[in-house]
Scaffold this active site. Structure first.
Site, short mmCIF file in Angstrom:
data_model
loop_
_atom_site.label_atom_id
_atom_site.label_comp_id
_atom_site.label_asym_id
_atom_site.label_seq_id
_atom_site.Cartn_x
_atom_site.Cartn_y
_atom_site.Cartn_z
N PRO A 77 -23.98 69.26 -18.36
CA PRO A 77 -25.27 68.75 -18.81
C PRO A 77 -25.73 69.49 -20.06
CG PRO A 77 -25.56 70.22 -16.93
CD PRO A 77 -24.09 70.06 -17.12
N MET A 78 -26.04 68.73 -21.09
CA MET A 78 -26.54 69.34 -22.33
C MET A 78 -27.67 68.48 -22.87
SD MET A 78 -23.08 70.53 -24.27
CE MET A 78 -22.25 69.00 -23.90
N SER A 106 -28.54 65.74 -18.75
CA SER A 106 -29.60 66.75 -18.77
C SER A 106 -31.00 66.13 -18.68
CB SER A 106 -29.49 67.54 -20.07
OG SER A 106 -30.67 68.28 -20.32
N GLN A 127 -29.04 66.37 -14.01
CA GLN A 127 -29.40 67.81 -14.03
C GLN A 127 -30.90 67.94 -14.16
OE1 GLN A 127 -30.39 69.46 -17.26
NE2 GLN A 127 -31.05 71.21 -16.03
N TYR A 129 -34.29 70.20 -14.60
CA TYR A 129 -35.10 71.39 -14.87
C TYR A 129 -36.44 71.12 -14.22
CZ TYR A 129 -32.21 73.45 -18.65
OH TYR A 129 -31.22 74.05 -19.37
N THR A 155 -30.61 73.46 -12.17
CA THR A 155 -30.19 74.63 -12.96
C THR A 155 -31.06 75.82 -12.58
OG1 THR A 155 -29.40 73.21 -14.73
CG2 THR A 155 -29.88 75.49 -15.32
N LYS A 217 -26.64 75.08 -10.29
CA LYS A 217 -25.87 75.44 -11.50
C LYS A 217 -26.41 76.74 -12.09
CE LYS A 217 -24.82 73.83 -16.18
NZ LYS A 217 -25.77 74.50 -17.07
N SER A 239 -21.62 79.56 -13.64
CA SER A 239 -21.96 79.33 -15.05
C SER A 239 -22.89 80.41 -15.55
CB SER A 239 -22.66 77.96 -15.17
OG SER A 239 -23.20 77.77 -16.46
N HIS A 241 -24.38 79.48 -18.43
CA HIS A 241 -25.08 78.58 -19.36
C HIS A 241 -24.43 78.64 -20.75
CE1 HIS A 241 -29.13 76.43 -19.00
NE2 HIS A 241 -28.76 76.13 -20.22
N ASP A 272 -18.10 76.34 -15.49
CA ASP A 272 -18.17 75.99 -16.91
C ASP A 272 -18.29 77.27 -17.74
OD1 ASP A 272 -20.85 76.83 -17.34
OD2 ASP A 272 -21.65 74.82 -17.09
N GLY A 274 -16.70 78.20 -21.88
CA GLY A 274 -15.53 78.62 -22.66
C GLY A 274 -14.27 77.82 -22.44
N ILE A 275 -14.35 76.69 -21.74
CA ILE A 275 -13.14 75.86 -21.55
C ILE A 275 -12.81 75.18 -22.89
CG2 ILE A 275 -12.16 73.83 -20.38
CD1 ILE A 275 -12.57 75.93 -18.29
N ARG A 276 -11.71 75.59 -23.49
CA ARG A 276 -11.31 75.01 -24.79
C ARG A 276 -9.86 74.50 -24.76
NH1 ARG A 276 -15.90 75.46 -24.62
NH2 ARG A 276 -17.31 76.62 -25.97
C1 LIG Z 1 -26.49 72.38 -26.90
C2 LIG Z 1 -26.49 72.77 -25.45
C3 LIG Z 1 -27.48 72.28 -24.63
C4 LIG Z 1 -27.48 72.60 -23.27
N1 LIG Z 1 -28.45 72.05 -22.47
C5 LIG Z 1 -28.40 72.30 -21.14
C6 LIG Z 1 -29.33 71.64 -20.28
O1 LIG Z 1 -30.17 70.86 -20.72
N2 LIG Z 1 -29.26 71.92 -18.95
C7 LIG Z 1 -28.32 72.78 -18.43
O2 LIG Z 1 -28.28 73.00 -17.21
N3 LIG Z 1 -27.41 73.38 -19.22
C8 LIG Z 1 -27.43 73.16 -20.56
N4 LIG Z 1 -26.49 73.74 -21.36
C9 LIG Z 1 -25.41 74.56 -20.76
C10 LIG Z 1 -24.18 73.70 -20.39
O3 LIG Z 1 -24.46 72.87 -19.29
C11 LIG Z 1 -22.97 74.55 -20.02
O4 LIG Z 1 -23.37 75.48 -19.03
C12 LIG Z 1 -22.32 75.31 -21.19
O5 LIG Z 1 -22.45 74.60 -22.39
C13 LIG Z 1 -20.85 75.53 -20.89
O6 LIG Z 1 -20.27 76.32 -21.85
P1 LIG Z 1 -19.37 75.74 -23.08
O7 LIG Z 1 -20.32 75.16 -24.07
O8 LIG Z 1 -18.71 76.99 -23.59
O9 LIG Z 1 -18.38 74.74 -22.53
C14 LIG Z 1 -26.48 73.46 -22.74
C15 LIG Z 1 -25.48 73.95 -23.59
C16 LIG Z 1 -25.47 73.61 -24.93
C17 LIG Z 1 -24.37 74.14 -25.80
#
Ligand SMILES: Cc1cc2nc3c(=O)[nH]c(=O)nc-3n(C[C@H](O)[C@H](O)[C@H](O)COP(=O)(O)O)c2cc1C
Length: 345
Positions: A77-78, A106, A127, A129, A155, A217, A239, A241, A272, A274-276
């Site tokens: 979720p982002m 998200s 997800q 908040y 989260t 999460k 995670s 985050h 989650d 750092g998965i690349r």
């Molecule tokens: C731009 C961005 C926005 C994010 N927004 C949320 C969010 O709204 N809710 C949430 O639970 N996590 C959020 N995250 C965290 C991601 O769900 C996730 O934990 C994290 O990006 C995983 O790491 P990675 O980017 O290295 O794959 C966000 C991450 C990024 C990079």
């Protein structure tokens, strides 16, 4: 240049995005030690493959809380995918569906959760908040239920926002306001995006509110994993985050085994951060994760190639995982040898 891996997409996205939008998605909090550690830890882990097992084909299919997926590479979720592409989460949801994946949407998405569910071609999780008002959170849960979301991901690592210094320096240059459709529709202004102070009782409250499975999460500590199970969590996302909340915590992959052990098979565990590479996913699966969520790379694909770019990211990672499994003598994602991973000390 035709992108052949996730890193190529990172370079393309950086060129395509506004520098402030780029800073927002790339940033970690504070000194960014956790952000770096999420990658460094995977590099310290090595794979000890098995041979002569006749693994001609590999099966990436699995189930996630009972939902069938074609790959264990899922979309984290982002918020605000609109920063990466005008179609935002609608494009990402289509990409996830056609890649056989599952997307977690998200609370802070650019498109409304209903619009995203109409576009989606695969399973979605919502997800949550919880901002100051609990009735507001309840309305979001009801909307997610009506729109066909299959789980609520609460989260739990964000009682306040991490300071993303890279972004703070350039925030004022963002070309437009961030667009939070699902929230705007509830009449919540950006000043009201203040996280509520949650306790374990709120997990009980959320469970009483909905029949959907609840996933927590942002857990790293084994005792919190045990408490999550006691409070009825169906799943846990290990995670930090993506290094955007408390800086200085371990890489999520370092915390995975402790959580898996504490949960003792009573909840599904995901990871989650750092998965690349497909091999990163393989390491997490070997250590007991049922699936992994991918964050920033999905936005890199979206920014540089829209829906097709996001789909290609998921396909690249799934193909890499498939190939790594064949090379490591592992025929199926649900039965990976735990001793496949060795740590460099
Ligand atoms: C731009 C961005 C926005 C994010 N927004 C949320 C969010 O709204 N809710 C949430 O639970 N996590 C959020 N995250 C965290 C991601 O769900 C996730 O934990 C994290 O990006 C995983 O790491 P990675 O980017 O290295 O794959 C966000 C991450 C990024 C990079």
């Amino acid at each position: 240049m035709e992108p052949v891996n996730v890193h190529d997409y990172e370079a393309l996205a950086r060129e395509a995005m506004h520098p402030a939008a780029w800073a927002y998605i790339s940033a970690g909090s504070g000194e960014e030690t956790t952000l770096e550690e999420n990658r460094a830890a995977f590099e310290r882990m090595k794979l000890l493959p098995r041979v002569l097992r006749g693994v001609g084909s590999v099966d990436l299919r699995t189930t996630i809380l009972g939902t069938e997926v074609g790959t264990p590479i899922l979309v984290a979720p982002m918020g605000v995918h609109g920063l990466a592409h005008s179609e935002g989460e609608c494009a990402t949801a289509r990409a996830a569906g056609s890649a056989g994946s599952l997307m977690a949407v998200s609370t802070a998405s650019s498109r409304s959760l209903e619009e995203i569910s109409v576009s989606a071609t695969g399973p979605l999780w919502f997800q949550l908040y919880v901002y100051r008002s609990r009735p507001f959170a309840e309305r979001l849960v009801r909307r997610a239920e009506r729109a066909g979301y299959r789980a609520i991901v609460l989260t739990v690592d964000s009682p306040r926002w991490g300071r993303k210094e890279r972004f703070l320096r350039v925030e004022q240059t963002l070309p437009s306001e961030l667009d939070y459709s699902s929230l705007d529709e509830e009449g919540l202004s950006e000043e009201e995006f203040v996280p509520a102070t949650l306790t374990w009782e709120d997990v009980t409250w959320l469970r009483s509110l909905t029949d959907l499975p609840v996933v927590l999460k942002g857990i790293l500590h084994p005792e919190d994993a045990a408490l999550a199970v006691e409070h009825g969590a169906a799943g846990i996302v290990v995670s930090n985050h993506g290094g955007r909340q408390l800086d200085g915590v371990p890489a999520s992959i370092e915390a995975l085994s402790g959580v898996v052990e504490a949960a003792g098979g009573r909840a599904e565990i995901y990871l989650d951060g750092g998965i690349r590479r497909g091999t990163d996913a393989l390491k997490a699966l070997a250590l007991g994760a049922r699936a992994v969520f991918v964050g920033r790379p999905v936005l890199w694909g979206l920014a540089s190639g829209g829906e097709a770019g996001a789909r290609h990211i998921l396909k690249l990672l799934s193909d890499e995982l498939e190939s790594a499994m064949a090379l490591a003598g592992q025929p199926g994602v649900t039965e990976i040898d735990p001793d496949l991973v060795v740590w460099e000390r």
